[in-house]
Design an enzyme around this catalytic site. Structure first.
Site, PDB file in Angstrom:
ATOM      1  NE  ARG A  62      -4.310  -1.645   1.407  1.00 33.94           N
ATOM      2  CZ  ARG A  62      -4.524  -2.689   2.211  1.00 33.94           C
ATOM      3  NH1 ARG A  62      -3.842  -2.809   3.323  1.00 33.94           N
ATOM      4  NH2 ARG A  62      -5.420  -3.582   1.882  1.00 33.94           N
ATOM      5  CE  LYS A 112       0.226  14.456 -14.225  1.00 31.96           C
ATOM      6  NZ  LYS A 112      -0.053  14.989 -15.577  1.00 31.96           N
ATOM      7  CD  GLU A 159       8.109  16.406 -22.153  1.00 31.91           C
ATOM      8  OE1 GLU A 159       7.371  17.353 -21.835  1.00 31.91           O
ATOM      9  OE2 GLU A 159       7.671  15.260 -22.420  1.00 31.91           O
ATOM     10  CE  LYS A 199       6.231  17.809 -13.601  1.00 32.74           C
ATOM     11  NZ  LYS A 199       6.449  16.540 -14.276  1.00 32.74           N
ATOM     12  CD  GLU A 248      -2.956  17.095 -15.252  1.00 34.16           C
ATOM     13  OE1 GLU A 248      -1.748  16.857 -15.096  1.00 34.16           O
ATOM     14  OE2 GLU A 248      -3.604  16.769 -16.239  1.00 34.16           O
ATOM     15  NE  ARG A 307       1.220  17.559 -12.297  1.00 36.96           N
ATOM     16  CZ  ARG A 307       1.889  16.759 -11.496  1.00 36.96           C
ATOM     17  NH1 ARG A 307       1.610  16.712 -10.217  1.00 36.96           N
ATOM     18  NH2 ARG A 307       2.850  15.992 -11.955  1.00 36.96           N
ATOM     19  CG  ASN A 344      -0.953  17.178 -19.843  1.00 32.67           C
ATOM     20  OD1 ASN A 344      -0.353  16.158 -20.131  1.00 32.67           O
ATOM     21  ND2 ASN A 344      -1.558  17.365 -18.692  1.00 32.67           N
ATOM     22  CG  HIS A 347       2.207  15.942 -23.259  1.00 34.44           C
ATOM     23  ND1 HIS A 347       2.950  17.089 -23.419  1.00 34.44           N
ATOM     24  CD2 HIS A 347       3.048  15.016 -22.717  1.00 34.44           C
ATOM     25  CE1 HIS A 347       4.185  16.866 -22.971  1.00 34.44           C
ATOM     26  NE2 HIS A 347       4.274  15.625 -22.545  1.00 34.44           N
ATOM     27  CG  HIS A 349       6.906  11.208 -24.241  1.00 35.78           C
ATOM     28  ND1 HIS A 349       5.529  11.099 -24.216  1.00 35.78           N
ATOM     29  CD2 HIS A 349       7.201  12.302 -23.489  1.00 35.78           C
ATOM     30  CE1 HIS A 349       5.028  12.071 -23.477  1.00 35.78           C
ATOM     31  NE2 HIS A 349       6.014  12.820 -23.018  1.00 35.78           N
TER      32      HIS A 349
END
Ligand SMILES: NC(=O)c1ccc[n+]([C@@H]2O[C@H](COP(=O)([O-])OP(=O)(O)OC[C@H]3O[C@@H](n4cnc5c(N)ncnc54)[C@H](O)[C@@H]3O)[C@@H](O)[C@H]2O)c1
Ligand SMILES: [Zn+2]
Length: 377
Positions: A132, A154, A196, A238, A248, A252, A256, A259, A277
């Site tokens: 967990r 993320k 990026e 960031k 998000e 936030r 993207n 993206h 990517h």
């Protein structure tokens, strides 16, 4: 070179977690000073990119890193994962989970992710669900992961339905971005990471975009001072954005930019390396600017300036670079349905008013989008 330290903290985080990003050179071989307090006598699972495998002869930075962490704990188990998005799947995740459990970890055990964004995303996700949730540290080894994926918590894997659709928010307890580790990084991967970096200038900081335009040649020559500057600036931008929106629910999402198109393009490539990517996001950002122009949000000269810069860097800028994917407007629209920004079946896009100012466009008009896609494909 003295390392730069950036603090990441969250205003709406109930666990009150905050952590530091260390950026510089020569940090990995001395990292016991930074990581010692986290590792002390703990069981550590070091999940690393196969590229660094000791069986393959190893890599001096990785070997030094393993030696350094052994100063704080002798209990280190290694799991290797191949880089590349094809690996970011449920089967590989399961292998990592079962192998970690076979080492009889407990809740004090710690995961270290040593690799690019793919390793960081899988290892981070594994650490969020093992028992967990256990702590993890990010050691990003690509430009993309140093400026983006290692920061912000993320984590996740891809689904057949699309990119990063299975995952969690789980913040690391520390990030070390050592520029030396990128000595071996192929140019193509470096450029993909630079996309990026440019993204940060485009969404929020025009003067940073100006700086990148002026200094790109030295950056491409791996000038260490300039690299440290752009990695630090990217992480600062960031962390400033995510500070007030960890999960998000709002602003936030501007991270993207490019993206929505990018993730759709990537999934056409089936993650086989035909397009990676950052390259897909490069096309995505150019399309987002063109769409912003078409909808009257952004003017032509700004849009051309952005596309020209990506072209100068020899990055892909349009669908013509991926002709062999047999893309159609309707197939792309189908992919957009799975974008995580969507709400109530309405598509959300990140568009730009100008360089340095992105905004969230909700309820995107499908007719405009379809017409735009038909013109671009
Ligand atoms: N979690 C987030 O917030 C976030 C943000 C941006 C991107 N991402 C994800 O990150 C992934 C892309 O990251 P990436 O480009 O780092 O991918 P990656 O981990 O696949 O690394 C790219 C390639 O470089 C190789 N490599 C890694 N470090 C190296 C080194 N030092 N020297 C030589 N080769 C090296 C890898 O083996 C791989 O082939 C995507 O899956 C993307 O979705 C996540
Ligand atoms: Zn990205």
């Amino acid at each position: 070179m003295k390392s730069k330290i950036i603090n990441v903290s969250f205003n709406n985080n109930f666990e009150n977690s905050s952590y530091q990003i260390f950026i510089g050179t020569g940090i990995l071989s001395n990292c016991d000073k930074i990581l010692g307090k986290f590792l002390k006598n703990k069981k550590v699972i070091l999940i690393h990119d196969t590229f660094f495998s000791l069986e393959k002869g190893g890599n001096k930075n990785f070997i030094n890193f393993v030696e350094a962490i052994k100063k704080s704990t002798m209990n280190v188990k290694l799991i290797s994962i191949s880089g590349g998005d094809k690996t970011k799947n449920i089967f590989e995740l399961n292998r990592v989970l079962e192998k970690s459990l076979s080492y009889e970890i407990d809740r004090d055990s710690l995961i270290i992710a040593f690799g690019g964004g793919v390793i960081g995303d899988i290892a981070g996700f594994a650490s969020s669900v093992l028992l967990r949730g256990i702590n993890y540290i990010q050691i990003p080894t690509t430009l993309l992961s140093q400026v983006d994926s290692s920061v912000g918590g993320k984590t996740g894997i891809n689904s057949r339905k699309g990119k990063n659709l299975i995952g969690s928010f789980h913040q690391p307890i520390a990030v070390i971005a050592d520029i030396d580790i990128m000595d071996s990084l192929p140019k193509r991967e470096f450029l993909a990471g630079l996309v990026e970096v440019i993204k940060y200038g485009l969404i929020k900081d025009k003067s940073f975009f100006d700086y990148l335009e002026e200094n790109y040649k030295e950056i491409l020559n791996y000038n260490q001072l300039k690299l440290k500057k752009i990695i630090s600036k990217s992480c600062e931008i960031k962390s400033e954005i995510i500070k007030n929106d960890e999960k998000e629910n709002g602003q936030r999402a501007i991270l993207n930019l490019g993206h929505t198109f990018g993730h759709a393009i990537e999934s056409f490539g089936k993650y086989d390396g035909t397009i990676i990517h950052g390259e897909a996001v490069s096309i995505g950002i150019c399309l987002a600017f063109k769409l912003s122009l078409k909808m009257g949000f952004c003017d032509q000269s700004e849009t051309e300036r952005v596309i020209n810069f990506f072209e100068k860097l020899k990055l892909p800028t349009s669908f013509k670079h991926i002709k062999n994917f047999s893309i159609t407007a309707s197939k792309i629209l189908e992919k957009f349905k799975y974008d995580k920004k969507n709400r109530n079946n309405q598509l959300t896009f990140i568009l730009n008013k100008k360089i340095g100012e992105s905004f969230i466009k909700n309820d995107m008009d499908i007719d405009i989008l379809t017409k735009f896609l038909n013109e671009e494909i």
